[in-house]
Every structure is written in C-alpha cells, then in structure tokens.
Write an enzyme that holds these catalytic residues in place. Sequence first.
Site, PDB file in Angstrom:
ATOM      1  N   HIS A  27       2.592  69.721 -19.788  1.00 44.31           N
ATOM      2  CA  HIS A  27       2.560  68.664 -18.767  1.00 44.31           C
ATOM      3  C   HIS A  27       3.063  69.186 -17.419  1.00 44.31           C
ATOM      4  CE1 HIS A  27       3.028  64.335 -17.477  1.00 44.31           C
ATOM      5  NE2 HIS A  27       3.872  64.925 -16.646  1.00 44.31           N
ATOM      6  N   GLU A  28       4.221  69.828 -17.436  1.00 48.93           N
ATOM      7  CA  GLU A  28       4.802  70.324 -16.182  1.00 48.93           C
ATOM      8  C   GLU A  28       4.021  71.531 -15.652  1.00 48.93           C
ATOM      9  OE1 GLU A  28       6.901  68.614 -14.546  1.00 48.93           O
ATOM     10  OE2 GLU A  28       7.265  67.201 -16.183  1.00 48.93           O
ATOM     11  N   HIS A  31       1.081  70.292 -13.654  1.00 53.09           N
ATOM     12  CA  HIS A  31       1.461  69.924 -12.284  1.00 53.09           C
ATOM     13  C   HIS A  31       1.552  71.177 -11.405  1.00 53.09           C
ATOM     14  CE1 HIS A  31       2.226  65.725 -12.968  1.00 53.09           C
ATOM     15  NE2 HIS A  31       3.260  65.909 -13.771  1.00 53.09           N
TER      16      HIS A  31
END
Length: 202
Positions: A27-28, A31
């Site tokens: 997820h990170e 980003h």
Amino acid sequence: MLLSLLSTNPLAFVIIALALALSLTVHEFAHAYTADRLGDPTPRRFGRVTLNPGKHLDPFGTLLLLIAGFGFARPVPINPNNLGRWGTMWVSAAGPLSNILIALLCAGLLVLLKPAAVLGSILLTVLSVNIVLAVFNLIPIPLLDGSRIIGALIPSLGRSLAQFEAQPFSFVIVMLFILLAQGPIGNIIRTVQGWVLGAVGA
C-alpha cells in the site's frame, strides 16, 4: 485483538500478521512509486520507493493494530507542488488500488485453483486483509486516502482538509473519531467483505 490469537491459534496469528505486513508495505510502496513516477522525488529521497517493510511499517501503528484492531503505517511524504491536483489524487488512490488488485488476485486464485487447507487459508486471509485496507482507506475521513481523493476532486474542500491536517492535534482527533465510529465503520467493511467472500464461495 489479534494478540489474543497468539495463545488460541498461533498459526492464524502468524498468517494474519504476515498478510498485514505485506499488504501495508505494498500500500505505502504504491503511494511512493506513483509519486516518484509522476515527478515527485520526495519519496525516493526518504527511501520509500522500496518493498522493504522496515521502511513503511510504523512500530506504534503496528502495535495499535495488534491491540486495538486498527492502526497505521508510516505515511509516505510527498510534495503536492510537484504533483499538481490530479497527480496528488492518483498518488492518494494508488494505495487502496494496490489493495484492490491484491484482493482480486487472491479471489481469482481461490476461484480457479480451489486450494485446500493452509494455502486456501492464506489466500483467504490476504484477500480479507486487503478488502479491509482498501475499504477503510477509501472512507472520506481526514488523513485517510479517501479524503485526499475527494479533496483533489473538490479543491475548496481539499484546502479545508489540508488546513485541518496541518493542525497539531489532527491525528489525535481522527484517531478518537475512528475509535468512536468503529461500529459503523466495521459494518461497512464487513458488508463489503461479505459480498466479496460470497462471490468467491468462501
């Protein structure tokens, strides 16, 4: 919450903990990678364009996740001035989209392979964890991806949200709100989980 599994079902605890670590990291990373590709060098400068969990997992946020059932990873630093309105929106959306893609992959494998025993349990756990992360992060609450996506779509609202997030106690206020609203939030997540798990016959 999850810590109680350590004594009752250690294998389930390990599977869930690893699924969370993997999914939060992806997820990170999503980003950071998206911001990097769109021309913002900030995540790379902070060493965040990596799949190394140590760069993304927050010790307190992980502990909170194990104890309270909700937590957080280390937010990826970005510079919206390098990204513009739509770039910022895509960076915000990249995290939940990565979780949706992982969930779709696991769902596809469950339907096609119909695995039994441990492999089936692992795929089902990773699927469930990524549904939770995707739905939770898309809720339009300040500091979450959903609010930043809406903020990009509605600039006046985005400016107000940015001003709120810049306040010293915004994090505490949001955490308290999530704690108080965990019933309705949990109902939303469980409803989506039910739809998806029903679709794969789990």
